[in-house]
Write an enzyme that holds these catalytic residues in place. Sequence first.
Site, PDB file in Angstrom:
ATOM      1  N   GLY A 123       0.815  -1.206   0.000  1.00 61.13           N
ATOM      2  CA  GLY A 123       0.000   0.000   0.000  1.00 61.13           C
ATOM      3  C   GLY A 123       0.850   1.257   0.000  1.00 61.13           C
ATOM      4  O   GLY A 123       1.897   1.304   0.654  1.00 61.13           O
ATOM      5  N   ARG A 147       0.995  -5.318  -5.806  1.00 60.25           N
ATOM      6  CA  ARG A 147       1.221  -6.568  -5.096  1.00 60.25           C
ATOM      7  C   ARG A 147       1.581  -7.641  -6.130  1.00 60.25           C
ATOM      8  O   ARG A 147       1.087  -7.609  -7.252  1.00 60.25           O
ATOM      9  CB  ARG A 147      -0.020  -6.959  -4.295  1.00 60.25           C
ATOM     10  CG  ARG A 147      -0.431  -5.855  -3.327  1.00 60.25           C
ATOM     11  CD  ARG A 147      -1.488  -6.294  -2.342  1.00 60.25           C
ATOM     12  NE  ARG A 147      -1.971  -5.173  -1.551  1.00 60.25           N
ATOM     13  CZ  ARG A 147      -1.373  -4.694  -0.472  1.00 60.25           C
ATOM     14  NH1 ARG A 147      -0.244  -5.240  -0.062  1.00 60.25           N
ATOM     15  NH2 ARG A 147      -1.882  -3.679   0.193  1.00 60.25           N
ATOM     16  N   ASP A 154       5.034  -4.751   6.236  1.00 57.33           N
ATOM     17  CA  ASP A 154       5.445  -6.094   6.608  1.00 57.33           C
ATOM     18  C   ASP A 154       5.473  -7.065   5.424  1.00 57.33           C
ATOM     19  O   ASP A 154       6.347  -7.921   5.329  1.00 57.33           O
ATOM     20  CB  ASP A 154       4.560  -6.645   7.734  1.00 57.33           C
ATOM     21  CG  ASP A 154       3.099  -6.747   7.340  1.00 57.33           C
ATOM     22  OD1 ASP A 154       2.629  -5.856   6.608  1.00 57.33           O
ATOM     23  OD2 ASP A 154       2.421  -7.694   7.758  1.00 57.33           O
ATOM     24  N   THR A 164       4.413   2.733   5.703  1.00 58.70           N
ATOM     25  CA  THR A 164       3.063   2.214   5.902  1.00 58.70           C
ATOM     26  C   THR A 164       2.314   3.129   6.855  1.00 58.70           C
ATOM     27  O   THR A 164       2.887   3.581   7.858  1.00 58.70           O
ATOM     28  CB  THR A 164       3.075   0.778   6.472  1.00 58.70           C
ATOM     29  OG1 THR A 164       1.753   0.423   6.887  1.00 58.70           O
ATOM     30  CG2 THR A 164       4.021   0.634   7.646  1.00 58.70           C
ATOM     31  N   ASP A 209       0.043   2.287   8.870  1.00 59.58           N
ATOM     32  CA  ASP A 209      -0.445   1.563  10.042  1.00 59.58           C
ATOM     33  C   ASP A 209       0.451   1.684  11.275  1.00 59.58           C
ATOM     34  O   ASP A 209       0.019   1.400  12.386  1.00 59.58           O
ATOM     35  CB  ASP A 209      -0.633   0.083   9.717  1.00 59.58           C
ATOM     36  CG  ASP A 209      -1.801  -0.157   8.771  1.00 59.58           C
ATOM     37  OD1 ASP A 209      -2.761   0.640   8.811  1.00 59.58           O
ATOM     38  OD2 ASP A 209      -1.746  -1.119   7.993  1.00 59.58           O
ATOM     39  N   ASP A 217       2.788  -0.221  12.301  1.00 54.40           N
ATOM     40  CA  ASP A 217       2.728  -1.521  12.964  1.00 54.40           C
ATOM     41  C   ASP A 217       4.014  -2.324  12.822  1.00 54.40           C
ATOM     42  O   ASP A 217       3.993  -3.563  12.815  1.00 54.40           O
ATOM     43  CB  ASP A 217       1.547  -2.329  12.429  1.00 54.40           C
ATOM     44  CG  ASP A 217       1.613  -2.528  10.914  1.00 54.40           C
ATOM     45  OD1 ASP A 217       2.513  -1.949  10.274  1.00 54.40           O
ATOM     46  OD2 ASP A 217       0.761  -3.244  10.372  1.00 54.40           O
ATOM     47  N   ARG A 239      -6.348  -2.642   9.446  1.00 55.32           N
ATOM     48  CA  ARG A 239      -6.890  -4.002   9.380  1.00 55.32           C
ATOM     49  C   ARG A 239      -6.437  -4.841  10.570  1.00 55.32           C
ATOM     50  O   ARG A 239      -7.212  -5.589  11.150  1.00 55.32           O
ATOM     51  CB  ARG A 239      -6.448  -4.667   8.068  1.00 55.32           C
ATOM     52  CG  ARG A 239      -7.008  -6.069   7.870  1.00 55.32           C
ATOM     53  CD  ARG A 239      -6.609  -6.633   6.520  1.00 55.32           C
ATOM     54  NE  ARG A 239      -5.188  -6.870   6.423  1.00 55.32           N
ATOM     55  CZ  ARG A 239      -4.359  -6.148   5.678  1.00 55.32           C
ATOM     56  NH1 ARG A 239      -4.820  -5.129   4.981  1.00 55.32           N
ATOM     57  NH2 ARG A 239      -3.064  -6.417   5.626  1.00 55.32           N
TER      58      ARG A 239
END
Length: 327
Positions: free
Chosen positions: A14, A75, A106, A129, A131, A133, A175
């Site tokens: 993303g 992707r 990731d 990213t 996120d 994360d 997500r």
Amino acid sequence: MNKIKNIGVLTSGGDAPGMNAAIRAVVRAAIYYDLKVTGILRGYEGLIHGDFFDMDRKSVANIIQRGGTILKTARSDAFRTKEGRDEAYKQLKAHDIDALIVIGGDGTFTGAQLLTTEYNFPVVGLPGTIDNDLEGTDFTIGYDTAINTVVNAVDKIRDTAESHDRLFIVEVMGRDSGLIALRSGIGVGAEAIMIPEANMGVEGLVTRLASGRKDKSSKIIIVAEGDEVGGAFNVGEVLKERFPQYDIRVSVLGHIQRGGRPSCMDRVLASSLGVAAVEGLIAGQSGVMVGQVNREIIFTPFDHAIKHIDAKEITPAWLKLVEILSL
């Protein structure tokens, strides 16, 4: 330094605001150290198909303020196979690329780790990213911009909520991680925040609303898209049944969180990490993500950077803060 003469750079997964700033830093740092830079379009898919081009100062002029990624991203199912990775490695060798810098999350680092371990090829990753994360960095590139995008959007929604005495359920991205929901929810003064890590559940939300202030007719609930309750629309249906007195509306912010001009923080972070990635490769680093922890540049092995259960743990202190501020 004599071993590395040509560095490839790609973005994968993303997109995140600040990726272009990172690309710019990689290219300019490589030129500073008298290295060649090869841009790879469409991530690992472009790597497999040899979609390469030479990059110079002009390639990265006037991009630091742009969202998205000039290298495009995609992707790649083919790269998940050994045959696909074999072809990617052949393309790297055929184009005399000595090392690779990958910008992503990731999934990107999972692919990079395979490339490093299977072919002993030097790879350094940049955490791109929204996120936030990944272990090994306080903040990922794009996270600050994303949460500010959410805050700006919800501030506008709050105006409408107050004008019409409505309860708005706003779904944000995340997500597998509720960090966007958590920080943006605190930032907008949300009455409730639903995140995967807290497991509030719809009954917990009902209890929170039932025990909340009765004199406050407008309310904002932030829901992370990954919450096990099932998303903002499902939450809305339950609340309509339990609280028929509320005028309930749902707003899904979606991909606007990925786009837009990166914040100053993301531009500076991306620039610092981009230069550090090039210097890391020169110094012999490989199979690692470059990050910033307590304002210091550190290198973290891919297998540790890729999110774990405790990655960016949302502590009880954070949840208590939400409870106190939502009164």
